[in-house]
Structure formats: structure tokens, C-alpha cells
Enzyme design. Sequence first.
Site, PDB file in Angstrom:
ATOM      1  N   ASN A 103       0.387  -1.061   0.337  1.00 43.76           N
ATOM      2  CA  ASN A 103      -0.119   0.266  -0.718  1.00 43.76           C
ATOM      3  C   ASN A 103       1.162   1.547  -0.061  1.00 43.76           C
ATOM      4  O   ASN A 103       0.658   2.381  -0.873  1.00 43.76           O
ATOM      5  CB  ASN A 103      -1.226   0.189   0.809  1.00 43.76           C
ATOM      6  CG  ASN A 103      -0.481   0.360   2.068  1.00 43.76           C
ATOM      7  OD1 ASN A 103       0.475  -0.813   2.567  1.00 43.76           O
ATOM      8  ND2 ASN A 103      -1.082   0.679   3.407  1.00 43.76           N
ATOM      9  N   CYS A 124      -3.360   1.288   6.832  1.00 42.82           N
ATOM     10  CA  CYS A 124      -3.835   0.694   7.907  1.00 42.82           C
ATOM     11  C   CYS A 124      -4.922   1.427   9.077  1.00 42.82           C
ATOM     12  O   CYS A 124      -5.423   0.975   9.615  1.00 42.82           O
ATOM     13  CB  CYS A 124      -2.430  -0.250   8.219  1.00 42.82           C
ATOM     14  SG  CYS A 124      -1.156   1.304   8.804  1.00 42.82           S
TER      15      CYS A 124
HETATM   16  P1  NAD Z   1      -0.203  -9.076   2.895  1.00 42.81           P
HETATM   17  O1  NAD Z   1       0.109  -9.819   4.889  1.00 42.81           O
HETATM   18  O2  NAD Z   1      -0.413 -10.330   2.485  1.00 42.81           O
HETATM   19  O3  NAD Z   1       1.246  -9.328   2.463  1.00 42.81           O
HETATM   20  C1  NAD Z   1       2.663  -8.436   3.093  1.00 42.81           C
HETATM   21  C2  NAD Z   1       3.567  -8.958   2.771  1.00 42.81           C
HETATM   22  O4  NAD Z   1       3.648  -9.944   3.849  1.00 42.81           O
HETATM   23  C3  NAD Z   1       4.463  -9.481   1.634  1.00 42.81           C
HETATM   24  O5  NAD Z   1       4.909  -9.208   0.951  1.00 42.81           O
HETATM   25  C4  NAD Z   1       4.112 -10.610   1.342  1.00 42.81           C
HETATM   26  O6  NAD Z   1       4.466 -12.300   0.483  1.00 42.81           O
HETATM   27  C5  NAD Z   1       4.521 -11.561   1.896  1.00 42.81           C
HETATM   28  N1  NAD Z   1       3.245 -12.327   2.743  1.00 42.81           N
HETATM   29  C6  NAD Z   1       2.375 -12.577   2.930  1.00 42.81           C
HETATM   30  N2  NAD Z   1       2.600 -14.894   2.981  1.00 42.81           N
HETATM   31  C7  NAD Z   1       3.868 -14.940   3.871  1.00 42.81           C
HETATM   32  C8  NAD Z   1       4.270 -15.750   4.827  1.00 42.81           C
HETATM   33  N3  NAD Z   1       3.798 -17.006   5.120  1.00 42.81           N
HETATM   34  N4  NAD Z   1       5.433 -15.676   5.541  1.00 42.81           N
HETATM   35  C9  NAD Z   1       6.069 -14.900   4.737  1.00 42.81           C
HETATM   36  N5  NAD Z   1       5.669 -13.702   3.681  1.00 42.81           N
HETATM   37  C10 NAD Z   1       4.530 -13.512   3.731  1.00 42.81           C
HETATM   38  O7  NAD Z   1      -0.663  -8.196   3.382  1.00 42.81           O
HETATM   39  P2  NAD Z   1      -0.945  -7.002   1.676  1.00 42.81           P
HETATM   40  O8  NAD Z   1      -2.000  -7.379   1.345  1.00 42.81           O
HETATM   41  O9  NAD Z   1       0.278  -6.574   1.832  1.00 42.81           O
HETATM   42  O10 NAD Z   1      -1.394  -5.537   3.069  1.00 42.81           O
HETATM   43  C11 NAD Z   1      -1.838  -5.201   3.517  1.00 42.81           C
HETATM   44  C12 NAD Z   1      -2.608  -4.946   5.107  1.00 42.81           C
HETATM   45  O11 NAD Z   1      -1.330  -4.615   5.406  1.00 42.81           O
HETATM   46  C13 NAD Z   1      -3.401  -4.953   5.675  1.00 42.81           C
HETATM   47  O12 NAD Z   1      -4.173  -5.748   6.884  1.00 42.81           O
HETATM   48  C14 NAD Z   1      -2.649  -4.012   6.348  1.00 42.81           C
HETATM   49  O13 NAD Z   1      -3.661  -3.361   7.305  1.00 42.81           O
HETATM   50  C15 NAD Z   1      -1.692  -4.180   6.633  1.00 42.81           C
HETATM   51  N6  NAD Z   1      -0.494  -2.524   6.764  1.00 42.81           N
HETATM   52  C16 NAD Z   1      -0.246  -2.716   8.119  1.00 42.81           C
HETATM   53  C17 NAD Z   1       0.694  -1.639   8.698  1.00 42.81           C
HETATM   54  C18 NAD Z   1       0.766  -1.204  10.497  1.00 42.81           C
HETATM   55  O14 NAD Z   1       1.992  -0.283  10.225  1.00 42.81           O
HETATM   56  N7  NAD Z   1       0.146  -1.255  11.151  1.00 42.81           N
HETATM   57  C19 NAD Z   1       0.877  -1.091   7.596  1.00 42.81           C
HETATM   58  C20 NAD Z   1       1.133  -1.274   6.280  1.00 42.81           C
HETATM   59  C21 NAD Z   1      -0.611  -2.473   5.836  1.00 42.81           C
HETATM   60  O1  6OD Z   2       4.051   6.796   8.936  1.00 38.26           O
HETATM   61  C1  6OD Z   2       4.126   5.555   9.382  1.00 38.26           C
HETATM   62  O2  6OD Z   2       5.835   5.458   9.560  1.00 38.26           O
HETATM   63  C2  6OD Z   2       3.830   3.961   8.925  1.00 38.26           C
HETATM   64  N1  6OD Z   2       4.272   2.860   9.663  1.00 38.26           N
HETATM   65  C3  6OD Z   2       3.014   3.910   7.895  1.00 38.26           C
HETATM   66  C4  6OD Z   2       1.649   2.551   8.354  1.00 38.26           C
HETATM   67  C5  6OD Z   2       0.797   3.179   7.180  1.00 38.26           C
HETATM   68  C6  6OD Z   2       0.150   2.395   7.232  1.00 38.26           C
HETATM   69  O3  6OD Z   2      -0.526   1.736   5.629  1.00 38.26           O
END
Ligand code: NAD
Ligand code: 6OD
Length: 486
Positions: free
Chosen positions: A155, A288
Site C-alpha cells: 500500500n 492501515c
Molecule cells: P500481506 O500480509 O498479504 O502481505 C505482506 C507481505 O507479506 C508481502 O510481501 C507478502 O508476499 C508477504 N507474505 C505473505 N504471506 C507470507 C508468509 N506466509 N510468509 C512470509 N511472507 C509472507 O499484506 P498486504 O495485502 O500486502 O498489505 C495489506 C495489509 O497490511 C493490511 O492488512 C494492512 O492493514 C496491513 N498494513 C499494516 C500496517 C501497519 O503499520 N500496521 C501498514 C501497512 C499495511
Molecule cells: O507512517 C508510518 O511510519 C507508517 N508506518 C505508516 C503506516 C501506514 C499504513 O498503511
Amino acid sequence: MKTLENFINGEFVLGSNKQSFDNINPINGSLICKVSEASERDVDLAVSAARSALAGPWGKMKLAERSQMLYAVAAEIKRRFDEFLDAEVADTGKPVSLASHIDIPRGAANFEIFADIVKNVPGEYFEMPTPDGTGAINYSIRVPKGVIGVICPWNLPLLLMTWKVGPALACGNTVIVKPSEETPSTATLLGEVMNAVGVPKGVYNVIHGFGPGSAGEFLTKHPGVDAITFTGETGTGEAIMANASKGVRPVSLELGGKNAGLVFADCDIDAAIDGIGRAAFANCGQVCLGTERVYVERTIFDEFVGKLKSYAENLKLGAPQDKSTNLGPLISKEHQQKVLRYYEKAREDGAAVITGGGIPQMPEELSKGSWIQPTIWTGLAEKSAVMSEEIFGPCAHLTPFDEEDEAIRLANDTPYGLATTLWTTNLSRAHRVASQIDVGICWINSWFLRDLRTAFGGMKNSGIGREGGVHSLEFYTELRNVCVKL
Ligand code: NAD
Ligand code: 6OD
């Protein structure tokens, strides 16, 4: 057709099993390039390169020099700003107006801030008496954790990757980055930057691929990886944590959310509309920290619904380069289908669709993209899937409330605990409510306003640990106590 290569030990290399996958542009479904998938052997090579670099010039480099090198990385990102911008925009489809304002500048800032922080963090010092009367002193030193596995989502690709790589390198670690399969480009481009500024070979590595049965799993299971930092879905975080338990390796997990926004009747309503509008729709709802549940005090509910509807309907979907565009597509067709299923579910569960709810009509040249309408609902029960599961799309449900305690209870009624945004001009209320919402980040009269020195992370299912400022140093270093008998 160009093939994006892995970056291992300072060189761009094709995966040894010669497999590749497609990198698709979400605005029109066109093929941007092929991406070379790393095999288990390639991941092994990357880990060896990262380990050797720790023992080589990187491990011996003085803190001041390392910090200067990270400033050079930031400067080179800024010099090649347009290349990073083009790559990020092509991979994600997000508007240039957004990526040029947030994603790429933060990519550079993430190196600068941690280059400064590592130079300015004091250690501990304690004097102690000993039975013989001579005494002893204790002081702490910070040593790098070692080889860090960095697994990233799609994202905010450059922003979230450098948010981890910046502090990891500042602390003297080496890294292996596994960018999302959806957004492989800027992590790869960063390899060129590392070489250009003279970061030693093996310090920064990039391996491409997927999660299970591919590069993500190979990396997190690899015994040569000393710690894993991950941003992504909660379920993926659980799988990674299970892999990390072998060898008792630490994890930092920044996971999903189902964040609530709270709007009190005493708010500045136009500011609240702008803030909640951004929290619900920015980056096509793929943040997120975004707000999919909004609780609005009943006396202003109808006015708020009307104004947020206008906000959503004034968003301009379109080509990223068009200056008036402020809403891009979802990341992929697959994600579009997931979001659409929630849109259908909302209808089935009896939601009133205030605006949106489907796929917009786009011009012919964009018609194959993964576009979606910004959507607002009212009328759903709290237990509905739409109200309790993370959708990660441009949508929000609005619910009226009468009492402050009720709003707090509703906001906390979720297994997640990442962020909240609350809107009020009553200072006492702002502090009182902020202290009672179970989240890692609470914004008052703002949203996604970031001071990189502050703690960032989630409670409950939204993650483990905090990064940002000195908190990143807690994860990326080991604190060693040295006890000296005088
Ligand atoms: P995802 O978990 O599907 O994938 C993230 C990464 O993990 C990718 O590089 C993917 O290839 C890898 N991956 C997937 N399965 C794996 C496994 N079993 N072992 C190792 N690596 C693996 O997430 P996404 O769809 O790319 O991103 C969206 C999600 O991320 C949403 O849930 C969002 O809330 C979360 N997010 C959280 C934050 C935060 O700071 N808390 C920030 C951004 C996104
Ligand atoms: O601003 C940041 O440092 C951060 N980790 C943002 C996360 C955004 C989630 O989508």
C-alpha cells in the site's frame, strides 16, 4: 519486456530457477514488467551476503560514517525523485499528487531521521557498591541485531520499506527486503541508490517473490536471519511469528486494523469532514491507519452524513498523472473482488448505501483497471462482517451515538487496536477519550500526522512492538551491559 531482477550482494541477478511473475499496472491492467522470482537458493545467497557484510567494512564502519552514508542515500533518492515517483505510481496506480507528497519524500526522510537518532541516543550508566569497597560501574552499549528480514506490503511500498530499512541500517545491521509481489519496483531501484553512494555489497539485498512456498517463507524460515520485521495482514503476521519461533528470533509486527473515528458534536465540522474523508478514502482506503467505522454524535449525524457524501462524490478518480486526480484504483483485480464482496455483504445485511457501492464507469483507456467507488453506509449492526473485518477499501460506515462512554465502548469493540482519529474542540474530552481507546496511535483533530520520533505500532491483533524514534533502536539493536569491577 524488462525483467526486474533480485539485488543480491550488490548485483542485480535473475533468480536461479528462471521463474518470473507479472507486475501489473492497476490503472489499466497492462503489464509493466516481469519480475524474477528468487528461489530458496537465492535467498540463501542473500543471507550469506548479508552475513559477510556484517563481518566486512559495514560492521567495522564508525557510526558517524554510517550515518553520513544514510544521508547520502536520502540525497540520492531525492536526486532521482522522478524515477522513484514513476515506479511507485506505475506499481500502485496512486495519484502523483499523493505519491509526490507522501510516499517518496518519506522514503528519503526515513533515512535522515534515523541517521540522526542513532547519533543522539544516550546509553545507561550505573555505579554500584561492592563488598570489598572498590565498587563497580555498569554501562550499556548497543550492538546490531545482525541480519534483518524485512517483509513489506503494497500500500505504501517505499515508505513502509524504508521505515524499517532506515533504522535497521542506521543501527549497523544488514537487510534482506522482500517487497510485496504487487509492488516490486522501488525496492529494486533502491539497490541502484545503495551502489551509487557506496553502501558496501551485501548490506542491502532484495529478493522477489510471494509468501507461502516462495521468497517470503524462505526468508522467514531461514536460520541465518536474526530478526524479522513485517508489515502486512494479521494472518500473515501470525504465520511469520510461527516461523520466527524456530531459533527464538524476535519479530516486529505492524498489522491490520479496523480503526474507529469519533466525531463529537462540538467539533469543527468542516475540519472533521476533511480529516475523516482523508482517513476513509486516501490511497483508495488502502491505509492501515484508515477509518472504516465512524461514530458521530447524534445531534450532528445527519449533517455529517450529508457533508461526507459530498466529499466522497467530489473525489476525482482518474489517471495518476492528471493533476486533478485524487483517487486511484485498488491495487489489483483480486483486491477489487474482495472489496466488492464486502460491498455486496453490506447490502445483504441491510445497509443504507449513502453513496457508491460498486464499480465506477471509467474512460475506455482505464476500463481494465481495478477501480472502485468510494462508499458510505449507515444502518449496519455492529456485529456485521463489514463492521468488524478489515476491508482495506475506500469505504466507511457511519453510526450515531449519544454518550461519550458509548462512543468509547463502540470504538474498542474490535479485536484490532491500531489507530483512532477523534474530533472535538473540548480539550478535556480529547485527553479523556484518547486515554481510553485501546490503540497504539490516537490522533486528535488530525489524521496520519507523523512525527517520526514517536512510537508507532498497534495493540491487540494490530501488532507487536513499536517502531519509530528510539523505539526502532530497541528492536534493531541488542543492549549489552558491560559491568566493570573497579
Ligand atoms: P500481506 O500480509 O498479504 O502481505 C505482506 C507481505 O507479506 C508481502 O510481501 C507478502 O508476499 C508477504 N507474505 C505473505 N504471506 C507470507 C508468509 N506466509 N510468509 C512470509 N511472507 C509472507 O499484506 P498486504 O495485502 O500486502 O498489505 C495489506 C495489509 O497490511 C493490511 O492488512 C494492512 O492493514 C496491513 N498494513 C499494516 C500496517 C501497519 O503499520 N500496521 C501498514 C501497512 C499495511
Ligand atoms: O507512517 C508510518 O511510519 C507508517 N508506518 C505508516 C503506516 C501506514 C499504513 O498503511
